[in-house]
Design a protein around this motif. Structure first.
Motif, PDB file in Angstrom:
ATOM      1  N   CYS A  86       1.123  -1.037  -0.276  1.00 17.97           N
ATOM      2  CA  CYS A  86      -0.082  -0.191   0.090  1.00 17.97           C
ATOM      3  C   CYS A  86       1.179   0.895  -0.255  1.00 17.97           C
ATOM      4  O   CYS A  86       0.025   2.636  -0.097  1.00 17.97           O
ATOM      5  CB  CYS A  86      -0.823   0.370   1.292  1.00 17.97           C
ATOM      6  SG  CYS A  86      -1.588  -1.723   0.993  1.00 17.97           S
TER       7      CYS A  86
ATOM      8  N   LEU B 286     -10.328  -6.215  10.222  1.00 20.44           N
ATOM      9  CA  LEU B 286     -10.173  -7.444   9.647  1.00 20.44           C
ATOM     10  C   LEU B 286      -9.300  -8.048  10.552  1.00 20.44           C
ATOM     11  O   LEU B 286      -9.188  -8.909  10.904  1.00 20.44           O
ATOM     12  CB  LEU B 286      -9.292  -6.690   8.145  1.00 20.44           C
ATOM     13  CG  LEU B 286      -8.746  -8.338   7.359  1.00 20.44           C
ATOM     14  CD1 LEU B 286      -9.919  -9.220   7.736  1.00 20.44           C
ATOM     15  CD2 LEU B 286      -7.980  -8.140   6.627  1.00 20.44           C
TER      16      LEU B 286
ATOM     17  N   THR C 136     -15.451 -20.851   0.551  1.00 17.04           N
ATOM     18  CA  THR C 136     -14.414 -20.680   1.609  1.00 17.04           C
ATOM     19  C   THR C 136     -15.124 -20.955   3.442  1.00 17.04           C
ATOM     20  O   THR C 136     -14.493 -21.605   4.009  1.00 17.04           O
ATOM     21  CB  THR C 136     -12.916 -19.789   1.666  1.00 17.04           C
ATOM     22  OG1 THR C 136     -14.351 -18.323   1.362  1.00 17.04           O
ATOM     23  CG2 THR C 136     -12.577 -19.243   0.330  1.00 17.04           C
TER      24      THR C 136
ATOM     25  N   TYR D 111     -14.554 -15.773   5.843  1.00 21.28           N
ATOM     26  CA  TYR D 111     -13.929 -15.645   4.493  1.00 21.28           C
ATOM     27  C   TYR D 111     -14.170 -14.107   4.170  1.00 21.28           C
ATOM     28  O   TYR D 111     -12.513 -13.658   3.510  1.00 21.28           O
ATOM     29  CB  TYR D 111     -12.979 -16.822   4.093  1.00 21.28           C
ATOM     30  CG  TYR D 111     -12.198 -17.536   4.369  1.00 21.28           C
ATOM     31  CD1 TYR D 111     -13.120 -18.004   5.872  1.00 21.28           C
ATOM     32  CD2 TYR D 111     -10.601 -17.773   4.545  1.00 21.28           C
ATOM     33  CE1 TYR D 111     -11.868 -19.835   6.359  1.00 21.28           C
ATOM     34  CE2 TYR D 111     -10.377 -18.282   5.124  1.00 21.28           C
ATOM     35  CZ  TYR D 111     -10.640 -19.346   6.085  1.00 21.28           C
ATOM     36  OH  TYR D 111     -10.032 -20.244   6.834  1.00 21.28           O
TER      37      TYR D 111
ATOM     38  N   ASP E   6     -14.374 -11.243   4.922  1.00 20.10           N
ATOM     39  CA  ASP E   6     -13.712 -10.126   4.457  1.00 20.10           C
ATOM     40  C   ASP E   6     -12.153 -10.210   3.836  1.00 20.10           C
ATOM     41  O   ASP E   6     -11.264  -9.166   3.397  1.00 20.10           O
ATOM     42  CB  ASP E   6     -13.257  -9.729   5.803  1.00 20.10           C
ATOM     43  CG  ASP E   6     -14.589  -8.649   6.949  1.00 20.10           C
ATOM     44  OD1 ASP E   6     -14.396  -8.955   7.894  1.00 20.10           O
ATOM     45  OD2 ASP E   6     -15.045  -8.887   6.109  1.00 20.10           O
ATOM     46  N   ILE E   7     -11.744 -11.017   4.095  1.00 25.62           N
ATOM     47  CA  ILE E   7      -9.927 -11.481   3.688  1.00 25.62           C
ATOM     48  C   ILE E   7      -9.992 -11.348   2.275  1.00 25.62           C
ATOM     49  O   ILE E   7      -9.102 -11.214   1.960  1.00 25.62           O
ATOM     50  CB  ILE E   7      -9.587 -13.029   4.427  1.00 25.62           C
ATOM     51  CG1 ILE E   7      -9.630 -12.767   6.097  1.00 25.62           C
ATOM     52  CG2 ILE E   7      -8.216 -13.346   3.847  1.00 25.62           C
ATOM     53  CD1 ILE E   7      -8.806 -13.859   6.364  1.00 25.62           C
ATOM     54  N   LEU E   8     -11.619 -11.964   1.636  1.00 26.23           N
ATOM     55  CA  LEU E   8     -11.452 -12.305  -0.012  1.00 26.23           C
ATOM     56  C   LEU E   8     -11.336 -10.499  -0.281  1.00 26.23           C
ATOM     57  O   LEU E   8     -10.859 -10.010  -1.008  1.00 26.23           O
ATOM     58  CB  LEU E   8     -12.736 -12.116   0.122  1.00 26.23           C
ATOM     59  CG  LEU E   8     -12.712 -14.238  -0.131  1.00 26.23           C
ATOM     60  CD1 LEU E   8     -14.042 -14.998  -0.430  1.00 26.23           C
ATOM     61  CD2 LEU E   8     -11.691 -14.233  -1.420  1.00 26.23           C
TER      62      LEU E   8
ATOM     63  N   TYR F 142     -11.394  -7.490   1.113  1.00 22.44           N
ATOM     64  CA  TYR F 142      -9.129  -6.809   1.024  1.00 22.44           C
ATOM     65  C   TYR F 142      -8.381  -7.830   0.835  1.00 22.44           C
ATOM     66  O   TYR F 142      -7.158  -6.431   0.089  1.00 22.44           O
ATOM     67  CB  TYR F 142      -8.437  -7.153   2.937  1.00 22.44           C
ATOM     68  CG  TYR F 142      -9.553  -5.937   4.068  1.00 22.44           C
ATOM     69  CD1 TYR F 142     -10.672  -6.970   4.237  1.00 22.44           C
ATOM     70  CD2 TYR F 142      -9.513  -4.772   4.260  1.00 22.44           C
ATOM     71  CE1 TYR F 142     -11.656  -5.826   5.214  1.00 22.44           C
ATOM     72  CE2 TYR F 142      -9.836  -3.886   4.908  1.00 22.44           C
ATOM     73  CZ  TYR F 142     -10.623  -4.263   4.928  1.00 22.44           C
ATOM     74  OH  TYR F 142     -11.864  -4.046   6.584  1.00 22.44           O
ATOM     75  N   GLY F 143      -8.194  -8.889   0.178  1.00 25.52           N
ATOM     76  CA  GLY F 143      -7.257  -9.267  -0.480  1.00 25.52           C
ATOM     77  C   GLY F 143      -7.398  -8.739  -1.733  1.00 25.52           C
ATOM     78  O   GLY F 143      -6.385  -8.149  -2.650  1.00 25.52           O
ATOM     79  N   THR F 144      -8.370  -8.866  -2.731  1.00 26.94           N
ATOM     80  CA  THR F 144      -8.853  -7.823  -3.684  1.00 26.94           C
ATOM     81  C   THR F 144      -8.464  -6.706  -3.919  1.00 26.94           C
ATOM     82  O   THR F 144      -7.617  -6.303  -4.819  1.00 26.94           O
ATOM     83  CB  THR F 144     -10.096  -7.990  -4.173  1.00 26.94           C
ATOM     84  OG1 THR F 144     -10.763  -8.868  -3.314  1.00 26.94           O
ATOM     85  CG2 THR F 144     -10.698  -8.165  -5.812  1.00 26.94           C
TER      86      THR F 144
ATOM     87  N   ILE G 283      -6.204  -5.075  -2.523  1.00 26.08           N
ATOM     88  CA  ILE G 283      -4.923  -5.645  -2.250  1.00 26.08           C
ATOM     89  C   ILE G 283      -3.808  -5.674  -3.726  1.00 26.08           C
ATOM     90  O   ILE G 283      -3.375  -5.840  -3.933  1.00 26.08           O
ATOM     91  CB  ILE G 283      -3.956  -5.796  -0.958  1.00 26.08           C
ATOM     92  CG1 ILE G 283      -3.743  -5.589   0.261  1.00 26.08           C
ATOM     93  CG2 ILE G 283      -2.187  -6.120  -1.014  1.00 26.08           C
ATOM     94  CD1 ILE G 283      -3.944  -6.088   1.816  1.00 26.08           C
ATOM     95  N   ALA G 284      -4.683  -7.149  -3.672  1.00 24.86           N
ATOM     96  CA  ALA G 284      -4.483  -7.470  -5.328  1.00 24.86           C
ATOM     97  C   ALA G 284      -4.209  -6.925  -6.238  1.00 24.86           C
ATOM     98  O   ALA G 284      -3.446  -6.044  -7.512  1.00 24.86           O
ATOM     99  CB  ALA G 284      -4.690  -8.516  -5.673  1.00 24.86           C
TER     100      ALA G 284
END
Lengths: 306, 290
Positions: free
Chosen positions: A106, A124, B260, B264, B266-268, B270-272, B274-275
């Motif tokens: 980031c 999170l 999943t 999961y 939130d992780i999905l 936020y992962g998107t 960041i990706a």
């Protein structure tokens, strides 16, 4: 030059006053004052650390509670298994590592994406920890046989002093000059050769280490670990508001803000927590619009004119 | 079973598209970092709730009422707060960081103010509860109405921006604010319109949520995050990108959690986020690098 000597004198003065106050409180104060002073020391440690990236470089971290919570969680997980001081080191390392993980994707891109992510990352992390705890069958953890209030107070003061010195050192170093350049105009800074990405990440990691240890002090004080409390957005908000009120340009700012807000919260927190939050929000907006340099900036400007 | 999932994703997708569109208007046009957008959604949800339960307004009209109320609030806030910030800002960065802090304060005030005024317990009302069968799948009436309302809003907004003069003006502002001013576009008026549309749509979305779920003072945060993730995915200032992004995120969320597990989600998301930042920071429809 006079202007350069004054910040050093002010900061040295504050540090000295802090040491004297610490000795006085540790020796003489009753439990209520001790609790207030420990709180104050914790907030000073948190806000001084926050300043390193968010104040000097302008990359505002809205979820700094995530480092407090991470440090606390690692501390709690290793409680009883390793000596307390090693627990502190583990917490600090975990927070620093987390800052690296967040910062690398980031802080590479300019713009508000860092801020947006920090806004959500505390939530999170909280959810992840809650899920882990639930899967382990734990709902809150107790810490038995921790250090007493007086050693914890001294520890908190130590962290506050360390954060203050670290913040001051960064501000008046090449790293600090680079960060300020980033804040003023990042494109120009890059053009003149400032390694912006590296500096930002270093600053972010530095800003995460001490809050991790403050998290340990907080759980050791209360004796229990509860994810909802330790990752609380109220912690993040208080850090931001304290720094905006106190001043984000140099080390003494957060001290002023922390004293002001802690006194205010003493008056309001018990009776009306939501009203207190609303007042914090109003103060934040008022200071951002009317006194963006904070109390410290205002005081320094007044001195120069006079 | 898959059609059921897809329909559910459609409902969420339409809702997320409206939220992302409204946020994109505020941020893309005026560069105001609206981190209180979730709270504006929440305000709209409460407005819709009270319109229906206290005043007996039919829910569909309540949606428009929430739009109007929020739009009005947005206009007032613009005149009172944002116009000054925009005028005094030295650069885009300083505008973003100042507005960030102001909106942060606003979000805290709105959240806790709502909690003080209405209490923290979630409230809900029930309408259109009958189950409707579309093709082979079942859906409750309220979710169908919600989806239709959102699709209608998205189409209306996109048509407005494609065809009308003011829509063109706002798009010009998004593209290049100074150039737009030079060719004679009334920047202040366009900003006022953007505020009404942006905050109004947020309220509209909130009232739509109120059709389907209970409302509470702290419900806004997740919609804020989703809004920004979609904006990053679609591209800042790219309105079509927000719509496409909204559908994509909804699909990811629905299908992803099915594969999943609900934890999961939130992780999905936020992962998107960041990706996208790592691989294509300007978003799908964005043109230059961030």
């Amino acid at each position: 030059m006079i202007r350069q000597r004054r910040p050093a004198r002010v900061s040295a003065g504050i540090l000295l006053a802090g040491l004297v106050a610490t000795a006085a409180v540790a020796g003489l104060a009753g439990n209520a004052t001790l609790a207030f002073a420990t709180n104050l020391a914790c907030w000073i440690a948190l806000t001084e650390s926050w300043l390193i990236l968010s104040g000097y470089a302008g990359y505002i971290s809205l979820g700094h509670a995530v480092f407090v919570g991470t440090g606390a969680y690692v501390f709690v997980l290793t409680w009883g298994m390793i000596p307390v001081w090693q627990g502190f080191l583990a917490a600090a390392s975990a927070s620093g590592l987390l800052a690296c993980l967040i910062g690398l994707p980031c802080l590479r891109v300019r713009g508000p994406y860092f801020v947006i992510l920090t806004l959500g990352v505390a939530e999170l992390a909280k959810n992840i920890v809650i899920n882990i705890e639930a899967s382990l069958g734990m709902f809150g953890r107790l810490l038995m046989d921790g250090p007493g209030p007086r050693p914890l107070f001294l520890l908190a003061c130590g962290l506050a002093a360390a954060a203050f010195v670290l913040s001051y050192a960064v501000r008046h170093s090449r790293l600090g000059i680079g960060l300020l350049a980033i804040r003023e105009n990042e494109t120009a800074a890059e053009m003149t050769g400032v390694p912006t990405v590296r500096l930002k990440i270093v600053a972010f990691v530095l800003s995460a280490i001490i809050p991790g240890m403050v998290g340990c002090v907080m759980v050791a004080r209360s004796g229990y670990f509860e994810p909802l409390q330790i990752f609380s957005p109220q912690i993040s908000l208080t850090i931001v508001t304290t720094c905006i009120i106190g001043g984000i340009d140099d080390a003494p700012g957060p001290v002023l803000g922390a004293v002001f807000l802690n006194l205010l919260s003493q008056a309001l927190w018990e009776k009306a927590p939501q009203l207190y939050m609303v007042i914090l929000g109003v103060l934040l907006i008022a200071f951002v619009l009317k006194m963006p340099d904070g109390l410290y900036g205002w005081l320094m400007r007044r001195r120069r004119v006079a | 079973m898959t059609w059921q999932l897809l329909l559910s994703a459609c409902v969420s997708g339409a809702l997320y598209a409206v939220i992302a569109l409204s946020l994109n208007l505020i941020y893309g046009t005026m560069r105001l970092l609206d981190v209180a957008h979730g709270e504006f959604v929440m305000v709209g949800a409460f407005a819709g709730y009270f319109l229906v339960t206290l005043l007996g307004v039919p829910p569909v009209l309540a949606l428009l009422g929430a739009f109007a109320l929020n739009g009005l609030a947005g206009l007032v806030l613009y005149q009172w707060l944002f116009a000054g910030i925009i005028r005094r800002a030295r650069s885009t960065e300083s505008l973003e960081s100042t507005s960030l802090l102001v909106f942060f304060g606003l979000s805290v005030i709105l959240q806790n103010g709502a909690a003080l005024a209405f209490g923290g317990t979630p409230r809900a009302y029930e309408r259109y509860a009958r189950i409707v069968h579309v093709g082979g799948v079942a859906i409750t009436g309220n979710r169908l109405v919600a989806m239709a309302a959102c699709v209608l809003a998205v189409v209306a907004v996109l048509v407005f921006f494609a065809r009308s003069t003011w829509g063109l003006a706002i798009r010009a502002l998004i593209a290049n604010r100074d150039a737009a001013a030079i060719v004679g576009i009334d920047t202040q008026a366009a900003f006022r319109l953007t505020c009404v549309l942006g905050f109004g749509l947020a309220g509209y979305a909130g009232a739509v949520i109120g059709l389907m779920q209970p409302v509470s003072p702290f419900m806004g945060g997740q919609y804020l995050m989703i809004g920004f993730v979609i904006i990053v995915l679609g591209g800042v200032g790219k309105l079509v990108g927000s719509v496409v992004g909204g559908v994509l995120i909804a699909l990811l969320e629905t299908v992803g959690t099915q594969l999943t597990g609900p934890n999961y989600r939130d992780i999905l998301i936020y992962g998107t986020f960041i990706a996208v930042l790592l691989l294509r920071p300007q978003g799908i429809f964005g043109r230059h690098a961030a």
